[in-house]
Motif scaffolding. Structure first.
Motif, short mmCIF file in Angstrom:
data_model
loop_
_atom_site.label_atom_id
_atom_site.label_comp_id
_atom_site.label_asym_id
_atom_site.label_seq_id
_atom_site.Cartn_x
_atom_site.Cartn_y
_atom_site.Cartn_z
N TYR A 163 25.39 -57.62 14.47
CA TYR A 163 24.88 -57.43 13.12
C TYR A 163 25.80 -58.09 12.10
CZ TYR A 163 21.89 -53.94 15.31
OH TYR A 163 20.99 -53.31 16.12
N ASP A 164 25.27 -58.28 10.89
CA ASP A 164 26.04 -58.97 9.84
C ASP A 164 27.36 -58.27 9.55
OD1 ASP A 164 24.15 -60.91 9.60
OD2 ASP A 164 23.16 -60.03 7.85
N ASP A 165 27.39 -56.93 9.65
CA ASP A 165 28.62 -56.23 9.30
C ASP A 165 29.72 -56.44 10.34
OD1 ASP A 165 27.69 -54.67 11.36
OD2 ASP A 165 27.45 -52.84 10.19
N ALA A 166 29.41 -57.12 11.45
CA ALA A 166 30.44 -57.44 12.43
C ALA A 166 31.17 -58.72 12.06
CB ALA A 166 29.81 -57.62 13.82
N PHE A 167 30.75 -59.39 10.99
CA PHE A 167 31.30 -60.69 10.63
C PHE A 167 32.31 -60.56 9.49
CE2 PHE A 167 26.84 -62.15 11.91
CZ PHE A 167 27.20 -62.18 13.25
N GLY A 168 33.27 -61.44 9.47
CA GLY A 168 34.28 -61.45 8.42
C GLY A 168 35.36 -62.44 8.77
N ALA A 169 36.61 -62.12 8.47
CA ALA A 169 37.75 -62.99 8.79
C ALA A 169 38.86 -62.15 9.37
CB ALA A 169 38.23 -63.72 7.54
N PRO A 170 39.67 -62.73 10.25
CA PRO A 170 40.81 -62.00 10.82
C PRO A 170 41.93 -61.87 9.80
CG PRO A 170 40.82 -64.27 11.58
CD PRO A 170 39.55 -64.09 10.79
N ASN A 171 42.99 -61.18 10.17
CA ASN A 171 44.18 -61.08 9.34
C ASN A 171 44.78 -62.47 9.18
OD1 ASN A 171 47.15 -60.91 8.88
ND2 ASN A 171 46.72 -58.72 8.78
N MET A 172 44.69 -63.04 7.97
CA MET A 172 45.06 -64.43 7.77
C MET A 172 46.56 -64.67 7.98
SD MET A 172 42.56 -66.49 7.26
CE MET A 172 43.24 -67.89 6.37
N LYS A 173 47.39 -63.76 7.58
CA LYS A 173 48.83 -63.95 7.74
C LYS A 173 49.19 -64.06 9.21
CE LYS A 173 53.34 -62.02 6.47
NZ LYS A 173 53.92 -62.05 7.82
N GLU A 174 48.69 -63.12 9.99
CA GLU A 174 48.98 -63.13 11.43
C GLU A 174 48.34 -64.33 12.11
OE1 GLU A 174 47.23 -60.40 14.85
OE2 GLU A 174 48.78 -59.33 13.72
N ALA A 175 47.11 -64.65 11.72
CA ALA A 175 46.39 -65.76 12.35
C ALA A 175 47.09 -67.09 12.09
CB ALA A 175 44.95 -65.82 11.82
#
Length: 238
Positions: free
Chosen positions: A45-57
């Motif tokens: 579902y759409d709510d499963a989408f986003g971005a990871p922790n940018m600092k760690e990534a």
């Protein structure tokens, strides 16, 4: 240590957080295409989408670039030349992707930046897609690229041309991980990923042997790939 290759002046690699207002139009269109595919395959579902922790990534990604520069500098230079943007995406089981219409950018899911070894593998994987797309612009390897076949990176049948891409990137992943695993300080995860990549490479090549119909240039390419597979197997077992 500088992330620039000696004697090569390249613009800084750009890191973009996917799914945010700051994401440019080309990035949003690319992510929409990827997420449509994820939803089709997984039903997420759409709510499963986003971005990871940018600092760690980004820390893992930059550490992976420095490691690649140390253990396989030629591959690091290829990455510097071909990859200009990293787009970070959280989308359920999505791991990584390259889209021809956004050549120069790679899309990385959470699993692909959860450790330095994961990011190292992802860079080799997606740079491999870029390099083969570029090579296929000038050379034809297959006469039946649209024929469907099942290979080890995808559970559903895919065109033979896709299986060739799978074998190509798996060989790069295995080789890079093999070089890193030879270092005494390499974490155990590196050898585990190498063994997994080699197993998938062997299974993908076995799927290609009866299915692929090669041009003369394609046969030469596949023969080289077979030799590389044997050398990597010998290196692991030796």
């Amino acid at each position: 240590m500088s992330s620039q290759a000696p004697g090569v002046l390249m613009p800084a690699l750009e890191h973009i957080e996917g799914g945010t207002p700051s994401c440019p139009d080309w990035c949003r269109h690319g992510i929409e295409e990827l997420l449509t595919d994820v939803q089709r395959v997984t039903g997420a579902y759409d709510d499963a989408f986003g971005a990871p922790n940018m600092k760690e990534a980004t820390e893992h990604l930059e550490s992976a670039r420095e490691t690649l520069r140390r253990v396989w500098p030629e591959a690091a230079l290829e990455t510097d030349l071909l990859i200009r943007v990293i787009v970070y995406v959280r989308a359920g089981p999505f791991r990584s992707a390259t889209l021809r219409q956004t050549f120069g950018a790679i899309y990385l899911g959470t699993e692909s930046v959860e450790s330095t070894a994961a990011a190292f593998e992802a860079l080799l994987h997606e740079t491999g897609h870029h390099s083969l797309y570029l090579r296929n612009t000038f050379e034809t390897f297959l006469t039946n690229g649209d024929t469907m076949v099942t290979h080890s990176l995808r559970p559903e049948p895919r065109p033979v041309a896709g299986a060739v891409h799978a074998a190509h990137v798996l060989a790069r992943m295995t080789y890079g991980l093999t070089r890193w695993a030879a270092e005494e300080t390499a974490p155990p995860e590196v050898s585990e990923r190498r063994d997994n990549a080699l197993d998938r490479l062997q299974r993908t090549i076995e799927a290609l042997k009866p299915a692929a119909e090669w041009t003369d240039r394609g046969r030469s390419y596949f023969d080289d790939l077979l030799k590389w597979e044997q050398e990597l197997t010998d290196a692991r077992d030796g």
